[in-house]
Structure formats: C-alpha cells, structure tokens
Design a protein around this motif. Structure first.
Motif, PDB file in Angstrom:
ATOM      1  N   GLY C 203      -2.659  -8.564  -3.482  1.00  0.00           N
ATOM      2  CA  GLY C 203      -1.316  -8.095  -3.166  1.00  0.00           C
ATOM      3  C   GLY C 203      -0.509  -9.135  -2.407  1.00  0.00           C
ATOM      4  N   GLY C 248      -3.614  -1.468  -3.392  1.00  0.00           N
ATOM      5  CA  GLY C 248      -3.693  -0.385  -4.369  1.00  0.00           C
ATOM      6  C   GLY C 248      -4.341  -0.783  -5.683  1.00  0.00           C
ATOM      7  N   ARG C 307      -3.354   7.704  -4.195  1.00  0.00           N
ATOM      8  CA  ARG C 307      -3.421   6.929  -2.952  1.00  0.00           C
ATOM      9  C   ARG C 307      -3.215   7.928  -1.818  1.00  0.00           C
ATOM     10  N   PRO C 386       1.963   1.397  -3.249  1.00  0.00           N
ATOM     11  CA  PRO C 386       0.814   0.733  -2.619  1.00  0.00           C
ATOM     12  C   PRO C 386       0.958   0.817  -1.108  1.00  0.00           C
ATOM     13  N   THR C 389       2.636  -4.003   0.775  1.00  0.00           N
ATOM     14  CA  THR C 389       3.147  -5.013  -0.145  1.00  0.00           C
ATOM     15  C   THR C 389       3.789  -6.118   0.674  1.00  0.00           C
TER      16      THR C 389
END
Lengths: 513, 539, 401
Positions: C203, C248, C307, C386, C389
């Motif tokens: 990421g 993620g 998530r 996610p 980030t």
C-alpha cells in the motif's frame, strides 16, 4: 450467407438421423459432410475396383424406432435378412452360435448358454429404455429427471431380489470372469467376450465396463445378433440419405467445416453458423455437431470460447482407437477349416488369453504380434459387393494402437496387414492364393480418412466413466454444450457408439423439446 | 462338549476384534485358531534366532482409531509408529524420495517435473476428499440395495447425502476415480513416469490387476485412505511387529472374558435344519454355540469347512467364483547390517523409510503381464521396508530385518507346479533386483524366508495368499462383498456370520470387518450395541 | 536433472537458497527462517516491528525470488492469458502491470497474481504459488503459445517505502520518477536489463526490481549502496503481513484458499466474495469461469470479505463472528487480524455470510494474560475503504521522502 434453422456437421449415420428428425418438423436443415460421400464409418468404400466394404461391416442393434420414424424401409433399407451365425475359430472344433442355438460345445455349456443369454437379455431389456433417454444432469432438481433413475431402480427391483443383486455384481465384472462363471469351452468363452470388448481399450481381464457395453449391444430386436442388410451396410446409409432428402434436408458433401461461428451477447455465447474450409459461410439458429467431441470443441469452436476445466475434460476423453480394418478382394469364396460356409461373423481367437495377450502388446504401443479378429464375408450375404463370383473379406483386427510406439509408417502398416493375413491363413488354407488386392486401415488411417479423433469407432471408449451423464462430459451430456445453440448428436454422446442412430434420435428429441 | 454363546473361527485380527466386542457385550466367546500362534496375517514370528519377522502383513495405516481407543489397545501394549518417507526407485539412477516434509517433497518433485510438483497438491487434495468420503463407510454396515427396510433406505439416503455434498463436479470425478485405471487416472495429473509409478504403486499391491487395469485407481485409494494420527496416507509400524496388534487385541478380548484356543483348527461347521449349532475341531472335539462367526475368507468358509449340502442352492458356486486370486509374494530377509543404496544420499532418515522398486509404469505393467502368463517377472515390483531401523525389538542390535512384498507372484506356474527350487529362484530374482540398487546387499543376508501364494495359504489359510481375502473390485465391494445379498455379515445359514476381510470394508489391518460383524450380531441377539459407528473424521 | 549432492546428505531436503541468500544470511541476525515455494525465506531479519516501520517511514527490501514467474509468449499469448484471467489484458498497455485473479469453471479463485505485458505477444504472469499445471491446461488448444517457467531464472526484489523512489534515482535509474503505478521501465544494467515495475504489496510507494539471476547480488549491492542514506532495511514475512493487511490486500492460505487445493465443497472463494468484483470484466470475450461469475453477480455472492474495525485492542486472531453479543448465530470467521500501528486501530478481515451484512457483527476474541485465557465479545464496524492509504503511493512523480 443463407439462413437455416439448423446446421448439422457431419453426415455420419447419427448426423443423418438427427437432421432428418429436425427436417420432418419443418425446420430448414443443412447437413455438411467433409468427405465426398455421406455415411461416415458406415459409408460404402470401394477399396479395389468393384470390391466394396464399409468400415462398419454388420448391423446389430440399429434402433427399430428410428427405422420406423424415418420410414427407412420405404427408402430402401431392408434389415429383414437373417441373423449371421457367430462362429468361433481357434485350436479345436469351431463353435457356432446361431438363432439361439449353439453347436460345438458340451451339453452342459449348451444349457449354460441359454441361461447366460437369457439372463443378459433380461438385464439388457431393463436398460433398453435408458438408451433412448436423455440422461438427467445431477444437480438440476427436476423431478422428472430424478425419476429416470428411480424408474431404473424399480425396473431392476422388479427382476427380483436375486437378479437385481446379480445385476449389481456382474455389471462391473470383466468379461473373462463373467464367462468363466458360466462356461467350460475356451473357444466359446473367447468368442462371447468379443462383443463386450470391441472398439474400446479393453481386454477380457479389464473390469468395470465391458459387461455394460455388452448389455448395450444386446438391446434391440436382434438381442445381440448381427446381420448384413440386403445391399450391404451402406444400404442403411443410402436409405437414411433418401429419407433425409425426402424430409427436405439440404445435404452438401465435400464441405468441410473449419470453424463454428460463435457470437456473444450480454448473456451468453451463441453458435450462429459455420465457416467452411473453402471460405463459404452459413448462418443458422443452431448448430448440431455429429462429429466427436474433441474435434467439435477444440478444432471447430476453439478453446478461447470454453472454460479451462471443461476443455480439459474434453481433452482427456479416452478416444484412442485400437481396432484396425483389413479388406481383402478375393477371387473366390474362402474356406475356413471346420466351417460349412463362411457366412457368419467369424471370431478368430483360440481362447481368452490370446485376446488378452494381443491387448498386452497394444497397451505399450505395439500392434499385436498375434492379432485376434472378427472376419465377415459381406459378399456372401450380398453379391453386389464384389464382382461376379468374387468376394470381399472384411475384418476388424485387434489390437492395433492409434499411437504406435515408433509412429505409423507405410511399412509398419504393411507388416501389420501381413500379420493379419497370416493369422487368417492359419484357418483358411487357400486364402493367400485368392487375394486379388488388400487394404489395411490403422486407427490413424481411420482418423485421417473419416475425420474421427483417434480413429475411434465410438468417439470415446465405452467405459463406465465415459457413459451415461458423463458422456462426453457432464456439462454436455444432454446433447447441449456450454455454448448456446451448439448441440451434439454423435456417438460421443449418450448412449454411445455402434450403428444405432440413438444419439441422433435423442439429440433431435432434446432439440425439439 | 463345551457350550458357548459364540465361536469365532480364526484368530486373525478381525476375528480377535469380533470376539473382543462380543465378549465385551457379555457373551461367552471362544476364538479357535488352527495354528499354535494367533494373529493370522498380523503376526510376528521368530523364524531365525534373534530376528522377529512380521512375515505376512508388515505395515499398518488402516487400523480404525475409534477401535484402537475403544478397545484400549494402547494399554494392551500396542503402539503404532509412523515411519518417514519412502524412496521410489526408478529405472537406472532415477530416484523419487517421498520426503515427509511437504516443502522437501515438493522440491524433490520439482527435480523431476515442476508441473508434477504443482499437480501433486491437487492430487493430495483430491485423495483427501475421496478418503474422507469412503472412510465414513468403513465402520458402517453396507445397506442392502434390494431391501425396502427402513434401516437400509436410511443408510442409502445417508450415503447419497454424503455424495451430494461433494458438489456436481466432484461427484463425477469420484465416479471416474472409482472405475478407472490408476494409469489413466494419474495421466490427468502427472507427466513424469516415475512420479506416476510412485503414485500408482499402491494401486496394484495385493491385487490381480495392473496399473493399466480399470479399477486399480480404487485400490490405490484403499491403500492411502488409512492414516496415522490424522495424517492421511501415512503408514506406521507396530512396535514389536504386526503380531503386536494381534497380541493387544487378544489381550483385550481375554480381559473381557473371551477365550482363545490355539492348535484348534476347525474341521467343519455343524449345520442342523438350516442352522449352525457349533463346530467340530480337527481333533474331533465338538464345540456348540448359539452363533458361529467365520473369520476365514469366503471361499474357505463355504468350500472347506462347510458341506455343500448344508448350504442353500448356489452359495457353493458363489464361493467357488469368489475372486480371491494369488498375486503376491513375500520375501523376508534377516540382514547383518543396514543396506545402502546407490544414488541415494547417506541420509539416515530416508534410508529408514520404505523402498519401492517400481521402475516405471511399464515395468509394473509388464510384471503383471508375466503373472497372466503364469510366471514371475524378472523385474518385479517390490515394496520393501526395514522395520528394524525403527523398532529395536525385531532384530538384534546393529542387525536388521527387511520385509519385501512382491507383486506379482503367480499361484500356479505355467511350467508345472511350484517346487522348492523354483521358490528359491523366485527369491533370488528379488534379491538380484535389490542388489542392482544396493551393491553388496547379498552379502548382508543372514537368513531368508521366501513365500509364494500357496505357502501363505498353507500356513495361515488365506486362499491363494490373497492379502485382502478377496479382490477389491466393484463386483466384490461394499454391498457386493462377499456376494450380493450377503453384504451385512449374516450368512446364508442361520446363526452363521462372517467377520473377515472377505466382508465390507475389505482387506487391510483395520479391524473394521470384525467390529462391524460384531455390531450386526449384537443387533440380532438384541443386545445393546457397543461397537463405535463413527470414526474420527477430519471434517 | 542433477544428482543429489554427495557432500551434504541432506541437500535434497533442505530448502533451496534465494540468489540473494549470501546477503540475506548475513542480515538475518535473528536467524528466523521459514520456507516459501521451497525457498528458505525470512520471517524477519532484526525486528518485525522495526521492519514494518521502515516500510512506512523509510524503505525496505523484500526478497520475492520465491514468487512464481511464467513467461507466456507467441502470437496466441494474449488470447491465452485473456481466456485464463478475469481482467481484459487486451486493454493493458505495453509495459503495464495488472493485478488479477484466475478462476475455475465454477468461478472460484485458483490464485491471484499480476500480469506483466512486456510486448504485444509477450506476458509475464507472477503469482505466489506454483501454477504450472493450470497454465498447461490453459494453453491446451492454442497452437502458437509457449509457457516458460522463469521462476529460477529471474531474481526479484521488492523495494517499498517513502524513500524508495529516491533510492532508485540515486542508483542512477534515470526517469524512474516518471513511472506511474503499475508501469514497467527497463534500464540497461551490466550488459543486461534491469526491469523495474511500480508495484508492491504494502500500500506504499514502492517498486519491484527484476533481473537475471546471476546479476542478483550486483543489484542487491547497488540498491543497498544507494539506500544507505535512506534508511534501507530488509524486511520479512511478518512485516509484509502487517503492511498488506493495513492496505487491505488479501493473502493466499490466509484470506482465501486456492480452489484446486481445496478439499471441501465451496470452501474456496469467488472474486465477488473477496470484494474483487472490480477485477472481473464481464464485458470482455469469454474467459474461464465467466458464465459462473455472471450467475453469481446476478444472484449475489454467498459470502463477503469485510474489512472490520473492532472495538478494544484485542486482535481477533482466528475469531468466529456472530450476529449478536450473545452469539445467537455464527455468521462467519476472521481471516486476518492485527493491531494497526499506522492507524492505531484493531483491524481485521473477515468472511461473513451475505445475509448478515446488514446486522450487527460481533467477534469472539480470546486473549491470554499470563497464560490464563480471557474471552471478550467485541463489536465490529465495517470499513468500506482500506484501513490505511498513502497519497504518495499514487502520485507521480513521488516525493523523495
């Protein structure tokens, strides 16, 4: 481009049957054949001027329903000729089975044969309706389809506890054990094995599939008997063709299909026509393939239109042929030692071991050192197949592998041909001098000539894992395929090979549902 | 005349298991054994001073753990030790070592084919799936297909449900697997011949079929569906030899009050008015009992110790036709030291596992061809193991004993009957082949016992020495075992039962046949069922 | 086939060594190794948490030699790859990379991986575990395609972290700053080529470096020389797992099982179940599993990978999840869980049956305090994005730190 309702690829007998059924309902049907004549393995073959023999040299359980529905008799098919004697030739006195009677064996074996034949015919009768049905796909919850199996269970149960139990046991037996349990005479045992084995990669000791193949062949009105119709086996083809034309099928020979056209919409891929090798194209609402599954999907559809698992299931179909074909043009009727008149199906093998050992060579890719075979003199039944007073000898020779260990060459083919002739000569003294011309077709030759993968008669071994709703694979066992509008009607489908017309019939029925 | 509730004929592991459960349920049971030792084919014998041979069966993986626990065999002295990987010897210098460690195994496969290393993961998942399904049937009585009894219908529905849970694709894969040859089945996975040969070899052990014969894929599964402590496909050695299993079972049986009589061969099962009432021993003694349980194979039970006239029509013929073919030989060798093999690293772990001399698919199939011709192959398939590398009790310190199982060995030879000379020649063939891979091997040999099918039969009574008490082909499996209509351990004569490997689930030191038979007997006697129905399934 | 070494009797069963191993061995102070695809592979080198922060704070390298790499070339290469994977690789530009999955006929994931388009008729497929058998099946029927396993021919090193671009610039890779995410650039390198793709599994801003096996150590030394002043540090599996979970990303054998190795019916997953529907291009020509995936899209997936942000600070390792605090109904299971150092939150990925997506989600968590286990029910909140980030991961050119 001309529009048709249906295009049928391949004018083998199943293609002809399916096309005719469809045309009879008013569909505009185009039947395309790569060769210059129709009929596939049943087509007439003039292997020497004036001498004729199709690869399939007798008829046994061609569906009487199909013959009736398509009015074949009116179109020149006359199956009414009498049953060929089954003659076993080997070391001792020949054994002859004819019209339910048997000679050349002990009284005990004679009685045992009646029991054996009766038992198998009872089982065959229970299975018979199955050959005319579309197999259900497990997982589709239609009650009707589940009932297909429930009914088989009930029919079996109706045979009685003992017979049902026995059926569930012998269905998986190797031919050798089945006949060993009934008979003493080795010649008889060997010849009775034949119809369970021919065409597939199986020998007398191979379990699991041969008895089912035998029961399939015992279905129909002949109860396992074979005949040569007047006019030869190719008269079946000509009558099918006449019936097809009468129904309005547009038949085109020398029209090899190179590609099935696939279009996609939002929902699915759809077969919409075909492209020919010569550049022509035809459009249709649906395409029915009467050729084997491997050619259909891998060559004509193209794997890019198919799922990978499906493609693999098609790839792994065991369809290597193991039967060679010998044709001899003879200047006289040959004589076989101890046989009155060679007008039957003559099985040349002294015992089951001979078949087994012939098979052992082939499983390593070698043609049998001592081949076993089924010999027929079709011209003895129909004189039109050879010039006056001359004859044709036609033999199915086992086991000749499709994939030869060192590859097939002209010399290798000649050697195998000579070996086959030598074997026949052992039982037919003067034969060698009677030979005017000869021809041998290995499975590789049959593949090249008749466009069948592996040169396999049945488009895939008749084995338990390649039967019923697994033929050719479970996603295409209902005469359909993952591609909308693409159907199958060949021996690659249930119920399988032999000249029966059943796959063509069942597919048409399914298409017209 | 002694009177018992039940007489069990034959103190093999299934007979002992059966007797243990009957005794546990409070029955007065006697096990009669013709030999002076118990165990049948699960036996350990000192045939050379200081060397204790498991001279018939030699490894164990099928022992049902539920029975092991339930009969408390651990307390009765049984310990099963898994052994590490097997070396598969190909032709020439080619070796495939089945390392126990998954990563090492994968690297070893990659050495032969990266494709096959990948495909092995799929095969392992598939075999696990197939094993899990079939293992559910092992401790259950097969339903009778012609029966409309609620119990049979319920059992069929249970099986259908288990089958259904596989999902559509796997249902078909399962049918394929069940009916195909090992060679055809493995062709969908592997490209390398030695990898195929290594995986196919369990498909021929003990059977009169070849790797190319349809049906051999199932036999492959029959050999890999066992496990040691949940690790499917693993094989174990019984400390003290295979006889330790029988000893533990006998001890359990005796603790429950069962009696075991050796040197007590049965001459005849007594039948009166369609019922059995006991047995006559070879010494003339008569024992009477409410029920008689035969742990002998189906052929021997109905054609040797019963009168044809005592049997309903057709049973004698069924027994005659029962396929129980001799196809295996055994060579037990006492060694003065551990053999070393060329082109193998001197790695003390891998030299101690099994050795499989398979050559290639074709080598194995050609060995089968020889069997069909009534001779043994000059290049036979040999499965070997050196238990003494693990088990200090079976050979003197520093010395070893090697078990060699040979496929194929014909029961009858084409060139006339077996003679001691021919038997020696057969043994020599085996030794010569091992010597090819282990130069100097012959010099290590201290004593050797060579056993052909009839040698095994004459000693422990297995017809033709067939290790499964009958071929494991579909016509003789599950409800067809031993014959249609008799798949539920009850035999055609009233009060007569069978509990040997001729019944479901067939061969292997599993104790399942004996336990299942006990369950049916207890049902008939209206006693509470004490036999576990469920094994420990890895689900 | 090489014979087994006579000098080390265990050589046949020891893990293989990465081309970088001479350097890794020295750096792996803790001597913590596991095995990946037969290669000896570091769990961590010095301290997992330190290594994780290098990814987020400076930069780190991760040995991806054990990744499986297949070169697929020939006139039919594009058709073959496109029929195998769910994305439309025809839309992929030359020197671009796409993350994708490939599926069985039933639409269940065999594996995920990346497709590199190197030329119009040359692709490289990179994935976490061997795929040779499936590629063999997938290429059957295409007459003009060659599949070559180049896993052992190529060395690959992942360089991830805020300073990664600066390191490569310092290494002399001119124009690397212009590489957009999923771009590939080629640089002349010691008579051969160094391929750099702007890809990764963290990421973060990051690159993956691909070079011929025999140049592996040269490249390592060049990277480390350049990275000296930018906080470069090798990181292992543990730090990777932390970074990828925050971003993620899913992990095979952790968040999904490979379909061909799955024993139980439908214990494998579909792209829709894993929230990877965006990888499935139903408008492209036929691909394996398309029909099944169309059906699934119509009917909705049976499970969803969620998530989750979980109350409290107990990581929900291997937890079952329920519809209520009283565990009325078991609705799924946690696949990955951790305390996130970057966002200071208790995060997890969990598979939950679709029919329970609208209700409450509770995780049953066990935690040992001085060996005594405690149980707690913690409420979970679904996170759409996610967990973490970095803007720099997407900006071109990226900043130097």
């Amino acid at each position: 481009m001309t529009g048709y309702d249906t295009i049928v690829i391949g004018a083998g007998h199943n293609g002809l049957v399916c096309a005719t059924y469809l045309a009879k309902t008013g569909q505009r049907v185009l039947l395309l054949e790569a060769a210059d004549t129709v009929g596939g393995l049943a087509a007439d073959r003039e292997f020497h001027p004036g001498f004729h023999a199709p690869v399939a040299h007798t008829l046994s359980h061609f569906s009487s329903k199909v013959a009736r529905d398509l009015d074949l008799q009116r179109h020149g098919f006359n199956p009414g000729s009498s049953e060929l004697p089954l003659v076993g030739v080997g070391n001792g006195e020949p054994v002859v089975v004819h019209d339910g009677k048997i000679s050349g064996v002990s009284a005990k074996d004679q009685r045992a044969y009646l029991d054996y034949h009766g038992l198998l015919c009872r089982f065959a009768a229970v299975l018979e309706p199955f050959w005319l049905k579309t197999m259900p796909r497990i997982g589709s919850n239609s009650i009707g389809e589940v009932m297909t199996f429930a009914k088989l269970g009930l029919d079996l149960r109706r045979l009685g506890k003992k017979d049902m139990g026995e059926f569930l046991r012998i269905a998986a037996l190797p031919m050798r054990d089945l006949v060993d349990e009934h008979f003493d005479n080795e010649q008889l045992k060997a010849m009775l094995c034949w119809d369970g084995l021919i065409g597939s990669k199986m020998a007398p000791r191979s379990p699991n599939s041969a008895v089912l193949a035998l029961l399939y062949r015992l279905s129909g009105e002949m109860h396992g008997g074979h005949a040569i119709p007047s006019g030869g086996v190719s008269s079946l083809v000509s009558s099918l063709m006449a019936s097809a034309e009468n129904a309005g099928v547009d038949i085109r020979v020398s029209s090899e299909v190179s590609r099935i056209r696939i279009d996609s919409d939002k929902e699915r891929q759809r077969a919409t026509g075909v492209h020919l090798a010569n550049g022509e194209s035809f459009a249709a609402d649906r395409v029915v393939s009467a050729i084997d599954a491997q050619r259909t999907f891998v060559n004509l559809v193209g794997v890019e239109h198919l799922d990978i698992g499906f493609t693999n299931r098609i790839r792994r179909i065991r369809s290597d042929g193991y039967v060679g074909k010998l044709h001899l043009a003879l200047n006289a009727l040959p004589e076989f030692r101890g046989v009155d008149r060679p007008d039957g199906r003559i099985i040349i093998t002294p015992n089951m071991d001979a078949i087994e050992f012939a098979f052992d060579d082939a499983k390593y890719g070698n043609a049998s050192a001592e081949p076993v075979m089924e010999v027929v003199i079709p011209s003895a039944a129909d004189s039109s197949l050879a010039p006056d007073r001359q004859h044709v000898l036609s033999a199915h020779v086992m086991y000749i592998p499709y994939k030869a260990r060192d590859g097939w060459t002209g010399a290798a083919r000649d050697e195998v041909r000579d070996r086959a002739i030598d074997t026949i000569v052992k039982y037919s003294n003067g034969l060698r001098d009677q030979i005017v011309a000869s021809e041998f077709l290995t499975p590789a030759d049959i593949e090249a000539t008749y466009h069948v993968s592996g040169g396999h008669w049945h488009h895939g071994d008749f084995a338990m894992d390649q039967m019923l709703m697994m033929r050719p694979t479970y996603e295409a066992a209902q005469y359909n395929s993952p591609i909308a509008g693409l159907h199958l009607c060949s021996a690659a489908c249930h119920p399988g090979g032999d000249l029966t017309g059943l796959a063509g019939h069942n597919a048409a029925k399914e298409l017209l549902r | 005349m002694s009177r018992y509730d039940a007489i069990v004929i034959g103190a093999g592991h299934n007979g002992l298991t059966n007797a243990a459960y009957l005794a546990k349920a409070g029955l007065n049971v006697v096990v009669v054994e013709k030999n002076e030792y118990i165990g049948g084919a699960a036996v350990t014998r000192e045939l050379h001073e200081g060397w204790h041979y498991s001279n018939c069966s030699y490894v164990c993986s099928m022992m049902r753990q539920a029975l092991h626990r339930d009969l408390d065999l651990g307390r009765h002295g049984l310990i099963l030790v898994p052994y590490l990987g097997t070396v598969n010897f190909g032709n020439g210098n080619d070796r495939l070592i089945a390392y126990h460690d998954a990563d090492a195994w994968s690297n070893e496969l990659k050495r032969h084919s990266t494709h096959d290393a990948d495909a092995m993961h799929r095969l392992e998942a598939d075999l696990t799936r197939y094993s899990q399904l079939i293992r559910k049937t092992l401790l259950r009585t097969p339903p009778e297909p012609t029966s409309m009894r609620p119990r049979d219908i319920r059992e069929f529905l249970y099986l259908a449900q288990q089958f259904w849970k596989l999902g559509e694709r796997e249902i078909y894969e399962y049918i394929r697997f069940f009916t195909m040859s090992a060679a055809d089945f493995l062709d969908d996975y592997f490209e390398n011949d030695l990898v195929k040969a290594a995986m196919a070899s369990p498909g021929i052990i003990g059977t009169a079929l070849g790797v190319y014969s349809p049906g051999s894929a199932y036999i492959l599964l029959h050999h890999v569906m066992g496990d040691v402590d949940g690790s499917i496909g693993a094989w174990g050695l019984a400390r003290g030899g295979m006889g330790a299993i029988s000893k533990a079972l006998a001890s359990a049986c005796q603790e429950y009050g069962g009696e075991i009589r050796t040197n007590a061969g049965v001459q005849k099962i007594v039948v009166n008015g369609g019922k059995t009432t006991g047995v006559v021993l070879e010494n003339g003694d008569e024992l009477s009992a409410r029920i008689v349980v035969s742990n002998l194979d189906a052929r021997r039970t109905f054609t040797n110790i019963m009168e044809k006239d005592d049997l309903p029509d057709g049973i004698y013929e069924k027994a005659k036709n029962f396929k129980i073919r001799g196809s295996s030989g055994k060579v037990n060798i006492a060694l003065s030291g551990i053999p070393t093999f060329t082109h193998l690293p001197e790695n003390r772990y891998i030299n101690r596992g099994g050795q499989t001399f398979s050559g290639s698919m074709e080598t194995m199939e050609r060995a089968y061809d020889c069997w069909k011709h009534g001779r043994w192959s000059g290049d036979p398939f040999i499965e070997s193991v050196i238990p003494s590398a693990w088990d200090p009790t079976v050979a003197p310190p520093g010395k070893h004993w090697m078990s060699n199982f040979i496929q194929y060995c014909p029961p009858e030879l084409a060139d006339g009957p077996w003679t001691p000379e021919k038997r020696d020649a057969f043994g020599q063939t085996v030794v010569d082949k091992i010597e090819r891979y282990s130069p100097g091997f012959k010099d290590l040999i201290v004593h050797m016992e060579v056993r052909t099918p009839h040698d095994i039969e004459n000693e422990i009574g297995l017809t033709e020495g067939n290790i499964f008490q009958g071929e494991l082909t579909i016509d003789q499996l599950f409800f067809n075992r031993p014959f249609p209509g008799y798949g539920q351990y009850r035999m055609p004569v009233k009060n007569l039962y069978m509990c040997g490997s001729s019944t479901h689930p067939g061969g292997g030191v599993s104790s399942a046949c004996g336990a299942n038979a006990a369950r049916e007997i207890l049902i008939d006697l209206k006693r509470p069922n004490t036999v576990p129905e469920d094994d420990f399934y890895d689900e | 086939m090489s014979d087994l070494s006579q000098t080390d009797p265990f050589s046949g069963e020891r893990p293989k060594l990465s081309p970088f191993h001479p350097r890794l061995e020295v750096l792996n102070v803790r001597d913590t190794w596991s095995v990946w695809n037969g290669y000896k592979f570091a769990d961590c080198y010095y301290d997992a948490e330190y290594e994780y922060f290098c990814i987020r704070n400076t930069c780190g390298t991760y040995d991806i030699c054990p990744m499986q790499k297949y070169e697929i070339s020939g006139p039919d290469a594009e058709a073959m790859v496109n029929r195998m994977v769910t994305r439309d690789v025809r839309k992929l530009g030359r020197n671009r990379v796409a993350y994708t999955v490939w599926c069985t006929d039933e639409g269940r994931i065999i594996d995920d991986g990346t497709v590199f388009k190197l030329a119009s008729d040359r692709f490289m497929v990179v994935c976490g575990s061997s795929c040779v058998a499936w590629l063999r099946k997938a290429s059957y029927g295409f007459s003009n395609v060659t599949v070559k396993d180049v896993s052992d021919e190529l060395a690959a090193l992942s360089l991830q972290g805020p300073t990664s671009c600066a390191v490569l610039k310092k290494m002399g890779l001119q124009g690397i700053e212009n590489a957009k995410p999923f771009n590939i650039q080629h640089f002349p390198y010691h008579g051969d080529t160094l391929m750099v793709s702007r890809t990764g599994f963290t990421g973060e801003l990051g690159y993956e470096l691909w070079v011929k096996r025999d140049l592996a150590l040269t490249m390592w030394d060049d990277v480390y020389a350049a990275g000296e002043d930018y906080g470069i540090q090798p990181y292992g599996e543990t730090a990777t797992d932390m970074a990828r979970l925050e971003a993620g990303f899913i992990m095979p054998y952790v968040d999904f099982t490979e379909a061909l190795k799955t024993v139980h019916f439908e214990h494998d997953q579909t792209p829709y179940e894993l929230n990877l529907g965006w990888l499935v291009d139903l408008d492209k020509p036929h691909f394996s599993g398309k029909q099944a995936l169309m059906e699934e899209k119509k009917n909705g997936p049976k499970w969803r990978l969620l998530r989750l942000e979980i109350d409290g600070n107990w990581p929900a390792y291997e937890s079952n999840v329920y519809d209520s605090e009283s565990c009325n109904q078991d609705i799924g299971y946690v696949t990955s869980a951790m305390w996130s150092p970057a966002v200071k939150s208790n995060i997890a990925l969990a598979m939950v049956r679709s029919e329970f997506l609208d209700g409450e989600i509770w995780a049953e968590i066990y935690k040992s305090k001085d060996l005594r286990p405690y149980r707690r029910m913690s409420k979970c909140t679904i996170r759409k994005k996610p967990f973490w980030t970095a803007a720099r991961a997407r900006s071109t050119p990226p900043a130097d730190f």
